[in-house]
Design a protein around this motif. Sequence first.
Motif, short mmCIF file in Angstrom:
data_model
loop_
_atom_site.label_atom_id
_atom_site.label_comp_id
_atom_site.label_asym_id
_atom_site.label_seq_id
_atom_site.Cartn_x
_atom_site.Cartn_y
_atom_site.Cartn_z
N THR A 160 0.84 -1.20 0.00
CA THR A 160 0.00 0.00 0.00
C THR A 160 0.87 1.25 0.00
N ILE A 161 1.92 1.24 0.82
CA ILE A 161 2.86 2.36 0.86
C ILE A 161 3.53 2.53 -0.51
N GLU A 162 3.90 1.39 -1.10
CA GLU A 162 4.55 1.42 -2.42
C GLU A 162 3.60 2.01 -3.48
N ALA A 163 2.33 1.59 -3.43
CA ALA A 163 1.35 2.13 -4.38
C ALA A 163 1.19 3.63 -4.19
N ALA A 164 1.23 4.10 -2.93
CA ALA A 164 1.13 5.54 -2.66
C ALA A 164 2.31 6.28 -3.26
N ALA A 207 1.80 8.31 1.79
CA ALA A 207 2.83 7.30 2.08
C ALA A 207 3.48 7.60 3.42
N GLU A 208 3.79 8.87 3.67
CA GLU A 208 4.40 9.26 4.95
C GLU A 208 3.47 8.98 6.12
N SER A 209 2.20 9.25 5.91
CA SER A 209 1.21 9.00 6.96
C SER A 209 1.12 7.51 7.29
N ALA A 211 4.16 6.49 9.24
CA ALA A 211 4.06 6.94 10.63
C ALA A 211 3.13 6.03 11.43
N GLY A 212 2.00 5.63 10.81
CA GLY A 212 1.07 4.72 11.48
C GLY A 212 1.70 3.37 11.73
N ARG A 213 2.47 2.89 10.74
CA ARG A 213 3.17 1.61 10.87
C ARG A 213 4.20 1.69 11.99
N GLN A 214 4.90 2.81 12.07
CA GLN A 214 5.91 2.98 13.12
C GLN A 214 5.26 3.00 14.50
N ALA A 215 4.12 3.68 14.61
CA ALA A 215 3.42 3.74 15.90
C ALA A 215 2.99 2.35 16.34
#
Length: 251
Positions: free
Chosen positions: A201-205, A214-216, A219-223
Amino acid sequence: SDLAHVHDMQGRAHDGLDWLSGRETSWTHCNNFRFHVWWHRALLHLDLGQYDMALHLYDRDIRAERTDDYRDISNAASLLMRLELEGVNVGHRWDELADLSERRADDGCLAFADLHYMLALIGGGRETAVARLVGRMAAARMDAGEAEAIIAQPGASAAQGLAAFAAGDHQQAWMHLSSVQHDLPRIGGSHAQRDVFVRLTIEAAIRSGRLDAAESLLAGRQAMRGGAWDGYADRRRHLIAAARDAARQGH
């Protein structure tokens, strides 16, 4: 595996590898669970950018026995997809997974299995089988029991996103994959197992120019990983910065 999983989710790749080293004999006889432990080990090498080592473990241990158990196919397909997202050529390794997944694609038992069959089929370039599996998942009924309802949603939308990604339509891939991000835990598996779909999903973004999105997601993944930053996220952050620079210079 719980500890290996914790090390992965906390971005502590070196600690995880130190912990796993020398303990191989304790899981060598643990039926197909041992393939999953080797998979965790390969993910830690992947995090450190040690792609050759991840492929070595894939060949020597993760696919040492070419079973058609969906859990083993899941380990293998998700690792190969992660490697490909890092630009690694995994060569012929998709072929046997795609063969097995073509035969299993009509099972219709679990969304988790179906989506990993999708990874193998798109990795192996099996366009007809991809279309058939997407069609079968889209035809699943919401009122036919919990497993089939999950295949219908979020399973079918995720599958459509994967198919679009494979076809190079990153706008469509983003549309479908982003729509199921919050629903994804319903397919089952661990955070670490579902992370391949988050990465896609990040890659598609990124590939469709949605750099803020993608940054958002990063950040959610990191949290969710307890604030830990990992090699994958670091590499994506550099990609996003480079894309922003290119866009500025383009103006």
